[in-house]
Structures are given as C-alpha cells and as structure tokens.
Design a protein around this motif. Structure first.
Motif, mmCIF file in Angstrom:
data_model
loop_
_atom_site.group_PDB
_atom_site.id
_atom_site.type_symbol
_atom_site.label_atom_id
_atom_site.label_comp_id
_atom_site.label_asym_id
_atom_site.label_seq_id
_atom_site.Cartn_x
_atom_site.Cartn_y
_atom_site.Cartn_z
ATOM 1 N N ASN A 238 0.856 -1.185 0.000
ATOM 2 C CA ASN A 238 0.000 0.000 0.000
ATOM 3 C C ASN A 238 0.896 1.240 0.000
ATOM 4 O O ASN A 238 1.582 1.517 0.989
ATOM 5 C CB ASN A 238 -0.886 -0.016 1.247
ATOM 6 N N PRO A 239 0.928 2.012 -1.092
ATOM 7 C CA PRO A 239 1.842 3.161 -1.149
ATOM 8 C C PRO A 239 1.554 4.219 -0.097
ATOM 9 O O PRO A 239 2.465 4.923 0.336
ATOM 10 C CB PRO A 239 1.643 3.710 -2.564
ATOM 11 N N VAL A 240 0.296 4.333 0.343
ATOM 12 C CA VAL A 240 -0.034 5.311 1.381
ATOM 13 C C VAL A 240 0.617 4.914 2.701
ATOM 14 O O VAL A 240 1.284 5.726 3.355
ATOM 15 C CB VAL A 240 -1.558 5.438 1.532
ATOM 16 N N ASN A 243 4.610 5.029 2.362
ATOM 17 C CA ASN A 243 5.182 6.380 2.367
ATOM 18 C C ASN A 243 4.983 7.080 3.708
ATOM 19 O O ASN A 243 5.840 7.867 4.132
ATOM 20 C CB ASN A 243 4.577 7.214 1.238
ATOM 21 N N ARG A 431 0.880 12.859 -2.612
ATOM 22 C CA ARG A 431 0.609 12.398 -3.978
ATOM 23 C C ARG A 431 0.014 10.994 -3.975
ATOM 24 O O ARG A 431 -0.915 10.692 -4.736
ATOM 25 C CB ARG A 431 1.901 12.429 -4.802
ATOM 26 N N SER A 432 0.517 10.116 -3.095
ATOM 27 C CA SER A 432 -0.030 8.753 -3.007
ATOM 28 C C SER A 432 -1.482 8.771 -2.550
ATOM 29 O O SER A 432 -2.311 7.999 -3.054
ATOM 30 C CB SER A 432 0.809 7.920 -2.033
ATOM 31 N N ARG A 435 -3.683 9.857 -5.451
ATOM 32 C CA ARG A 435 -3.859 8.763 -6.408
ATOM 33 C C ARG A 435 -4.844 7.720 -5.879
ATOM 34 O O ARG A 435 -5.676 7.201 -6.637
ATOM 35 C CB ARG A 435 -2.507 8.108 -6.694
ATOM 36 N N GLN A 436 -4.754 7.415 -4.591
ATOM 37 C CA GLN A 436 -5.685 6.454 -4.003
ATOM 38 C C GLN A 436 -7.121 6.960 -4.098
ATOM 39 O O GLN A 436 -8.034 6.206 -4.442
ATOM 40 C CB GLN A 436 -5.304 6.191 -2.550
#
Length: 444
Positions: A238-240, A243, A431-432, A435-436
C-alpha cells in the motif's frame, strides 16, 4: 446520553460515542506510555553523570540509546503485534510493561558499559509490546471521528514522560545518583503492569467500526483472520502506508537524535546545570511537545474530513516552520536563548505522530491493527530511533578533532538535510493519497 461501550457496539456503529470507561482506559494507557518514554528519556537526561561514572563516549551513548535498543524494540514488535492481534492485547501490554520496567531497574545496577548495553537491550525487548497494542485498544474504544483526538491525547505520553524524565531524573541524580532514578522508575512500572493486568478490559475488535460496503480482501470476505505474511505484504504494498512509514522514519531521525543529545548539548556546550535542566528544560519540552501532540490530533480530526491529504500536509507544514527555530536553538550562545528558540520546534516536530497513527489504524482491518501499528513503528523507529542517535553521536565524535569545544553543535547542524528529506517524503505521501482517492472514485 451515556456513551456506547466499545465491547457492546456492533459493526456500523458510526454514531457511537466514547463512554466513561473509554476515557478511563485512555488515561491508564497514556500513563503506561508516560512510563515507557520516561524510561527511554532517562538515558539522555543522565548522559553526563553516566559518562563521568562509566567513562563512555558520545558514540557509545548513541549506540545504546539508538541502534542497540532499536534492534530489539523494532524487530520484536512484529511477532508481538501478530500475537496480540490473535490473543488478549491488554495482557500482552501488561506483561511487556512489567518486563521493560524490570530491565529499567537493572540499568541502575550496571557497573560497566557492556552491562548497561545489555540492560538497555532488555528494555527494548519489553517495550516492543507497549505501543502497538495500545493503539489498537484505543481504536476499539473510540469510534471514527474521535480517534484522532483520542490518539492525540495518548501521544501526550512521550512529551509528558520525557518532561517527567527530565525533572525527575535530573533532580534524583543531583540529590542522590543516576542509579536511583532508574531503580525508582522500574519499581513504579512493575506496579503499573499489575494494575493494567487486573483492571483493564479487552474491547471487542472492530466493535465501533462502520460496516464496509464491500470486502476489501478475500480474507475479509470469508471472515478469516489474515495471515502474518499477508498483513505484512499488504502493508508494504500500500503506497499510502509505505510512504507514511518512511516519512515518519525520516522525521524521527531528527527527533530521536535531538531527544538523546539535547540535554548533553545544553549542559556541556551551553552551560546548563542539572538543576536548571530539571526545571527549565522539563517545562520547555513538556509543554511544547504536549501542545504539538494535542494540536495535531485535534487538527487532523477536522482537516481530514475535508481532504485525506491533510495526513501528509499537516506534518510537512510543521517541519517547514520548525527549521529556522531549530537553527536558532543550535546557534544560540547561551542556554536561556537556546531554550527560547527550542519551544516551537519541540511542538512542530511532533505534528506527524497523531496523523500517522490515525491513518494507519483506519486504513486496515480491525484484526490487523496491532501488527500494522507494529509495522509502522518498525519502519519509523528502525530509521529514526536506530540511526538518528547513533548518527549524531558518531558525528559529534568526528567533529571533536577539529571542534573540541562545540563538536555536538556542529553535529546538530547536520540534521537540517534530514528535515528536508522528511518534508519531501510527506509531499510524496500526499501524492499517493491523491492517487488512491482518484482510484476509488474511478472504481464502480
């Protein structure tokens, strides 16, 4: 109207409000967190008398306060978190509190650097089971919309514990010895662990969560408990979450480096005494960091309703505002002026913690919360706690050859690039999150 107990509320109880028991539990868990951080801060507060007694260098202090401690604290938090998700989180917390408190008392009996290092490692083993279970317990006592405030109040534990560590540790060391401070804190912690075991009730997992519109995973669809590997893989995929953990790690590189060496800088290079530390530094750190923790928790509850990017922008803004005051603190010629500059960075540096914990706890399933909280702590503490103090101590030793009178000051200046790194990573997090949100809007 009475609050709805967490143990009784069913899924979808979005209008539930925390009752009296929830606030009592929050108070007890916050006190445990105070003891957790009070112990951790004692080493940095008593650095000078420990150096005088045991003959350790700045680099050695950085290792036992950083890497040696973090190796056990961060890594063991993962299996402990997995165990707590599947058993009684309150019992795990109580046992852990008793273990780290006994190890704290052992620090006061160390007669050499290796013995002190082993005792600190044992403290790390115990503290691995402290914070992640508390995050999950609080989340299951407080419904969505109140968790940021509740976790913000819980996160007052570090500033209160650090301030008490400053006032108590410095006062006891000045009146008796540094060893008595460790012994007394250890005894209080063991008694507190017994109280948690006997009087705190385990809440039902997910009892106050809204029912999901659709299952987020095959495990959720079947009701099966997610596996250890699946939870870890989903967290880092999960990029959120990934990060957020890395941005917090970069921030904690600065905060833990400062926590471990600020008192030594003030005493050795700016002329402060233990008696001054017990009063003035305790007030500055306690009030400043507590204000930052509480304000960020309140702000994130409000701002996140408008946009989830607040989870990233709020910590980034705090760090941007902190930098010029941090430079003023480091360059000040007297400890009085240094403390004046330190007030704002002390609060702004901690704008990241409540948003980070709230985001992670609401992003995952109820039966993944302890392990996910442990994964968050693994990343940010391994980076921040593990390498921040270690780096600063070694940097001070490096500068001693060319700047023997202000080697720590020179080392503190080198923390500015890490401020900038943390700010940049929070912007990547924003940014993540965008995008989510875009993907969620595009999905049917």
């Amino acid at each position: 109207m009475a609050g709805v107990p967490a143990a009784a509320a069913g899924p979808g109880a979005t209008n539930a409000r925390p009752g009296a028991r929830a606030w009592v539990v929050l108070g007890v868990l916050t006190f445990v967190y105070v003891l957790n951080f009070l112990d951790r801060q004692l080493l940095s507060i008593l650095a000078k008398p420990i150096q005088d007694d045991l003959g350790v260098t700045d680099g050695q202090l950085g290792l036992i306060g950083g890497l040696y401690f973090a190796m056990f604290y961060c890594i063991l938090a993962i299996p402990v978190g997995w165990l707590a998700d599947r058993t009684n989180r309150v019992k795990v917390l109580a046992f852990s509190c008793g273990l780290w408190s006994a190890a704290t008392a052992a620090c006061g009996m160390a007669s050499s650097y290796p013995q002190l290092a082993l005792a600190r490692m044992a403290v790390g083993v115990g503290e691995a089971g402290g914070v992640p279970p508390s995050y999950a317990i609080i989340t299951d006592y407080f419904p969505p919309g109140t968790r940021g405030t509740a976790l913000g109040l819980f996160n007052l534990g570090p500033p209160i514990g650090a301030a008490m560590g400053v006032a108590f540790g410095a006062s006891v060391a000045a009146a008796y010895s540094w060893r008595m401070a460790f012994l007394w804190v250890g005894v209080v912690g063991v008694l507190t662990a017994v109280g948690v075991w006997c009087f705190i009730r385990e809440p039902r997992k997910g009892g106050l969560d809204p029912a999901p519109a659709q299952p987020s995973s095959p495990a959720a669809a079947t009701g099966a408990a997610p596996g250890f590997v699946d939870t870890c893989r989903n967290f880092f995929a999960n990029p959120v979450l990934r990060n957020m953990a890395l941005a917090c790690g970069a921030t904690q590189f600065v905060t833990y480096a400062m926590l471990n060496f600020t008192v030594l800088l003030l005493m050795r290079e700016k002329g402060m005494t233990l008696e001054d530390v017990a009063v003035w530094y305790a007030l500055v750190f306690g009030l400043g960091s507590a204000a930052g923790m509480f304000a960020s928790g309140r702000l994130i509850d409000r701002l996140a309703r408008r946009s989830r990017t607040a989870y990233a922008y709020l910590p980034a803004a705090g760090l941007v505002l902190a930098i010029p005051f941090f430079l003023g603190f480091v360059s000040a010629g007297s400890w009085q002026l240094a403390l004046l500059f330190l007030v704002l960075p002390t609060g702004l540096n901690y704008f990241y913690l409540s948003p980070a914990v709230t985001l992670v706890q609401e992003e995952v399933r109820p039966d993944q919360r302890v392990l996910s909280g442990a994964l968050l702590l693994l990343v940010m503490n391994l980076i921040g706690l593990g390498f921040g103090p270690t780096y600063l101590g070694m940097a001070s030793d490096f500068f001693r050859a060319t700047h023997p009178d202000n080697s720590l000051q020179m080392a503190f200046y080198t923390l500015v690039p890490f401020y900038l790194l943390a700010i940049g990573w929070f912007l990547l997090l924003a940014r993540s999150i965008r995008r989510q949100l875009a993907q969620q809007e595009a999905s049917p």
